[in-house]
Motif scaffolding. Structure first.
Motif, short mmCIF file in Angstrom:
data_model
loop_
_atom_site.label_atom_id
_atom_site.label_comp_id
_atom_site.label_asym_id
_atom_site.label_seq_id
_atom_site.Cartn_x
_atom_site.Cartn_y
_atom_site.Cartn_z
N ASP A 1 0.84 -1.19 0.00
CA ASP A 1 0.00 0.00 0.00
C ASP A 1 0.88 1.24 0.00
O ASP A 1 2.09 1.18 0.17
CB ASP A 1 -0.95 0.00 1.21
CG ASP A 1 -0.19 -0.01 2.53
OD1 ASP A 1 1.05 -0.08 2.51
OD2 ASP A 1 -0.83 0.05 3.58
N GLY B 1 -5.26 1.50 -3.16
CA GLY B 1 -5.72 1.73 -1.80
C GLY B 1 -5.46 3.13 -1.30
O GLY B 1 -5.90 3.49 -0.20
N ASN C 1 -12.79 -8.12 2.87
CA ASN C 1 -11.41 -7.63 2.95
C ASN C 1 -10.57 -8.28 4.04
O ASN C 1 -9.47 -7.78 4.36
CB ASN C 1 -11.38 -6.11 3.12
CG ASN C 1 -11.95 -5.37 1.93
OD1 ASN C 1 -11.94 -5.89 0.81
ND2 ASN C 1 -12.47 -4.18 2.16
#
Length: 305
Positions: free
Chosen positions: A53, A67, A183
């Motif tokens: 990320d 993200g 998730n």
């Protein structure tokens, strides 16, 4: 908006292109790209393909850029043995709800290299070696998965002369990230360094996250470098992270090949959008007659998600 069938076609085309581009390399011109891009990933032994990320995704898996909520950057530095230094600076910004761009510079250098003549005589001069990998990345979110791509330019300088710098294509990266079960489970793959002077590799990752403000993440990566070098190119990486109150994090990880074992640890603190992370390589045992990088310290600062 893509239909489901069109998305599947894009994913399969993506995998086909990556497979065609893989070639075995005799030389790895940028081994420092394996040293990490932030203390969080290092503390988890590099088991980050499924959970990449922020700006670090430009190097680890460009699909993870999707993200990013707004603007994020990461600054990191690492002091290695033999006066070697390693650094990373990256920034990422979302264009819209589906697309994100990122840019990063990964640097590596060695100072104070003595100049030796062909007869072994010390000429009394010293010079430096410096290398920089400039990476431009793009991530795009589809309905079920996210895809990403990076292009990398590598610039090296080795010697006393001002014209001793060389620049060329470091390679292309292609990445994929998907999430399942609200998730809690994520998976990813990254084809790295395709078509350039750097050793290509394939990283497969999976991660499981359980909890809310207090959460534990367990990540597993299988990495293979397509190299003709003697050192073993397949690695298994396992990382664990425990986050308390969405603020404090403790991490540990292990990276293992048939001829090398490395253990890592680390911690981090996040306040609002700012974070500081620290990691250390606790163990670095190898079957080769070389000095490992045990007790290497890594510090990174970040802003954004």
């Amino acid at each position: 908006m893509f239909h489901k069938k069109n998305q599947q076609t894009v994913v399969w085309l993506f995998l086909l292109v990556a497979s065609v581009c893989i070639a075995v390399a005799d030389v790895d011109s940028t081994p420092y790209l394996r040293l990490g891009t932030g203390a969080r990933s290092v503390g988890m032994a590099g088991a980050f393909t499924a959970i990449a990320d922020g700006a670090s995704a430009t190097v680890l898996n460009p699909a993870g850029l999707t993200g990013v909520r707004d603007l994020t950057f990461t600054l990191a530095t690492q002091q290695l043995s033999f006066d070697r230094t390693h650094g990373f600076i990256g920034v990422a910004k979302n264009i819209n709800s589906q697309s994100t761009v990122g840019f990063s510079l990964t640097s590596f250098g060695v100072d104070g290299i003595p100049q030796i003549s062909s007869t072994g005589e010390d000429l009394g001069n010293s010079f430096s070696y410096g290398s920089g990998a400039y990476t431009l990345s793009y991530g795009h979110a589809l309905e079920q998965v996210s895809l990403g791509a990076s292009a990398r330019i590598v610039s090296d300088k080795f010697g006393l002369d001002s014209d001793s710098r060389s620049t060329g294509l470091g390679g292309l990266d292609l990445g994929l990230v998907g999430k399942l079960y609200s998730n809690t489970f994520s998976y990813g793959l990254a084809f790295r360094n395709l078509g350039g002077a750097t050793t290509p590799s394939l990283d497969l990752g999976a991660a499981f996250r359980y909890g809310g403000k207090n959460a534990v993440t367990i990540a597993l990566d299988l990495s293979n470098e397509f190299s003709a070098l003697e050192e073993q190119a397949t690695a298994v990486k396992i990382g664990v992270e425990y986050v308390l109150a969405n603020m404090f994090a403790v991490r540990a990880g292990s990276q293992r090949t048939s001829d090398r074992t490395s253990l890592y640890g680390g911690f981090g603190v996040s306040v609002s959008d700012f974070g500081i992370n620290y990691a250390i390589k606790l163990v670095d045992n190898t079957d080769y007659d070389v000095v490992g990088d045990k007790n290497t310290h890594y510090i990174s600062l970040s802003y954004g998600n």
